[in-house]
Design a protein around this motif. Structure first.
Motif, PDB file in Angstrom:
ATOM      1  N   ARG A  17      12.639 -52.567  -1.812  1.00  0.00           N
ATOM      2  CA  ARG A  17      11.935 -51.382  -1.326  1.00  0.00           C
ATOM      3  C   ARG A  17      11.071 -50.837  -2.452  1.00  0.00           C
ATOM      4  O   ARG A  17      11.382 -51.016  -3.631  1.00  0.00           O
ATOM      5  CB  ARG A  17      12.925 -50.295  -0.899  1.00  0.00           C
ATOM      6  CG  ARG A  17      13.790 -50.687   0.273  1.00  0.00           C
ATOM      7  CD  ARG A  17      14.853 -49.652   0.565  1.00  0.00           C
ATOM      8  NE  ARG A  17      14.275 -48.345   0.860  1.00  0.00           N
ATOM      9  CZ  ARG A  17      14.954 -47.210   0.799  1.00  0.00           C
ATOM     10  NH1 ARG A  17      16.227 -47.199   0.466  1.00  0.00           N
ATOM     11  NH2 ARG A  17      14.373 -46.069   1.092  1.00  0.00           N
ATOM     12  N   ARG A  57       1.056 -43.789  -6.286  1.00  0.00           N
ATOM     13  CA  ARG A  57       0.821 -44.648  -5.113  1.00  0.00           C
ATOM     14  C   ARG A  57       0.022 -45.884  -5.502  1.00  0.00           C
ATOM     15  O   ARG A  57       0.335 -46.998  -5.069  1.00  0.00           O
ATOM     16  CB  ARG A  57       0.091 -43.875  -4.013  1.00  0.00           C
ATOM     17  CG  ARG A  57       0.908 -42.750  -3.408  1.00  0.00           C
ATOM     18  CD  ARG A  57       0.249 -42.141  -2.169  1.00  0.00           C
ATOM     19  NE  ARG A  57      -1.187 -42.161  -2.124  1.00  0.00           N
ATOM     20  CZ  ARG A  57      -1.993 -41.149  -2.461  1.00  0.00           C
ATOM     21  NH1 ARG A  57      -1.468 -39.992  -2.869  1.00  0.00           N
ATOM     22  NH2 ARG A  57      -3.307 -41.246  -2.360  1.00  0.00           N
ATOM     23  N   HIS A  78       1.344 -49.799  -5.274  1.00  0.00           N
ATOM     24  CA  HIS A  78       0.723 -50.665  -4.262  1.00  0.00           C
ATOM     25  C   HIS A  78       0.829 -52.170  -4.541  1.00  0.00           C
ATOM     26  O   HIS A  78       1.212 -52.933  -3.651  1.00  0.00           O
ATOM     27  CB  HIS A  78      -0.735 -50.260  -4.027  1.00  0.00           C
ATOM     28  CG  HIS A  78      -1.410 -51.109  -3.013  1.00  0.00           C
ATOM     29  ND1 HIS A  78      -1.164 -51.001  -1.662  1.00  0.00           N
ATOM     30  CD2 HIS A  78      -2.290 -52.130  -3.158  1.00  0.00           C
ATOM     31  CE1 HIS A  78      -1.859 -51.908  -1.021  1.00  0.00           C
ATOM     32  NE2 HIS A  78      -2.563 -52.603  -1.900  1.00  0.00           N
ATOM     33  N   ALA A 134       4.405 -53.329  -3.772  1.00  0.00           N
ATOM     34  CA  ALA A 134       4.702 -53.291  -2.335  1.00  0.00           C
ATOM     35  C   ALA A 134       3.995 -54.422  -1.605  1.00  0.00           C
ATOM     36  O   ALA A 134       4.601 -55.102  -0.753  1.00  0.00           O
ATOM     37  CB  ALA A 134       4.293 -51.939  -1.750  1.00  0.00           C
ATOM     38  N   GLU A 135       2.737 -54.644  -1.935  1.00  0.00           N
ATOM     39  CA  GLU A 135       1.970 -55.710  -1.284  1.00  0.00           C
ATOM     40  C   GLU A 135       2.617 -57.074  -1.543  1.00  0.00           C
ATOM     41  O   GLU A 135       2.766 -57.889  -0.629  1.00  0.00           O
ATOM     42  CB  GLU A 135       0.535 -55.679  -1.792  1.00  0.00           C
ATOM     43  CG  GLU A 135      -0.375 -56.670  -1.103  1.00  0.00           C
ATOM     44  CD  GLU A 135      -1.806 -56.508  -1.558  1.00  0.00           C
ATOM     45  OE1 GLU A 135      -2.655 -56.222  -0.694  1.00  0.00           O
ATOM     46  OE2 GLU A 135      -2.070 -56.655  -2.777  1.00  0.00           O
ATOM     47  N   ASP A 190       6.004 -51.615   2.908  1.00  0.00           N
ATOM     48  CA  ASP A 190       5.192 -50.409   2.772  1.00  0.00           C
ATOM     49  C   ASP A 190       5.693 -49.578   1.600  1.00  0.00           C
ATOM     50  O   ASP A 190       6.884 -49.614   1.270  1.00  0.00           O
ATOM     51  CB  ASP A 190       5.284 -49.553   4.041  1.00  0.00           C
ATOM     52  CG  ASP A 190       4.596 -50.201   5.232  1.00  0.00           C
ATOM     53  OD1 ASP A 190       3.625 -50.952   5.028  1.00  0.00           O
ATOM     54  OD2 ASP A 190       5.041 -49.956   6.369  1.00  0.00           O
ATOM     55  N   GLU A 239       6.993 -46.287   0.427  1.00  0.00           N
ATOM     56  CA  GLU A 239       7.636 -45.109   1.015  1.00  0.00           C
ATOM     57  C   GLU A 239       7.323 -43.919   0.113  1.00  0.00           C
ATOM     58  O   GLU A 239       7.600 -43.952  -1.075  1.00  0.00           O
ATOM     59  CB  GLU A 239       9.149 -45.301   1.100  1.00  0.00           C
ATOM     60  CG  GLU A 239       9.567 -46.501   1.919  1.00  0.00           C
ATOM     61  CD  GLU A 239      11.060 -46.790   1.780  1.00  0.00           C
ATOM     62  OE1 GLU A 239      11.866 -45.842   1.693  1.00  0.00           O
ATOM     63  OE2 GLU A 239      11.410 -47.988   1.741  1.00  0.00           O
TER      64      GLU A 239
END
Length: 189
Positions: free
Chosen positions: A51, A61, A65, A68-69, A74, A76
């Protein structure tokens, strides 16, 4: 025990006290975000995060990114790992001086609109409930966690570099420091 990675955002395009109150990353910060991703993906599969959680602020963020990618998840958004709340009576221009004063003291003595000692405990509690997670946060929030884990009442106990990754473990009820991330001179003070 589950692994948790507490990551300071990459280098922002501007610093606190400048015109942009929510800057994104500069070129170096984008490279740091990619390096954080590469480090996390290089971990043995059992230790990799599944996660990705981020502060609502753009610099976090954008740092989160790439990870996460690569993980196919996604980002969170969680305000509980966000930046230290500035007292409402202060303008953005007054924030730097307030923060410098905060860094010199203890959590219980921070003056503002809330109980900042309770704020740091809330961050730790939010992390305890997570496992196998990469959490992208801020200098002061990371210090809140480290000071709580080290049972040190000072606000400034650690100087995490941009994209520094600290490793923690949680069993859902407690949080333990495994290794602090890279420390460096920073423009925060």
């Amino acid at each position: 025990m589950s692994r948790l990675y507490l990551i300071r955002h990459g280098k922002p395009a501007s610093t606190w006290g400048e015109a942009d109150e929510d800057p994104g990353l500069d070129e170096a910060g984008r490279a740091q975000a990619e390096a954080a991703r590469d480090f996390l993906l290089s971990l043995p599969p059992a230790d990799r995060p599944s996660r990705v959680v981020s502060s609502p602020l753009r610099r976090c963020r954008e740092t989160a990114h790439p990870t996460a990618e690569a993980l196919g998840v996604d980002v969170e958004i969680d305000p509980s790992v966000g930046e230290i709340p500035t007292p409402k009576a202060l303008s953005a221009a007054e924030r730097p001086a307030w923060l410098r004063g905060v860094f010199q003291g203890r959590w219980k003595d921070v003056v503002g609109d809330l109980d900042y000692d309770a704020w740091r405990r809330e961050i730790v509690a939010s992390l305890q409930a997570r496992g196998d997670t990469a959490v992208f946060s801020h200098y002061v929030a990371i210090n809140a966690v480290m000071s709580q884990l080290e049972e040190d009442e000072r606000v400034l106990v650690f100087r995490p570099d941009h994209a520094s990754i600290s490793t923690l473990e949680t069993d859902g009820a407690s949080l333990t420091l495994v290794a602090k991330g890279r420390e460096a001179s920073t423009g925060v003070l």
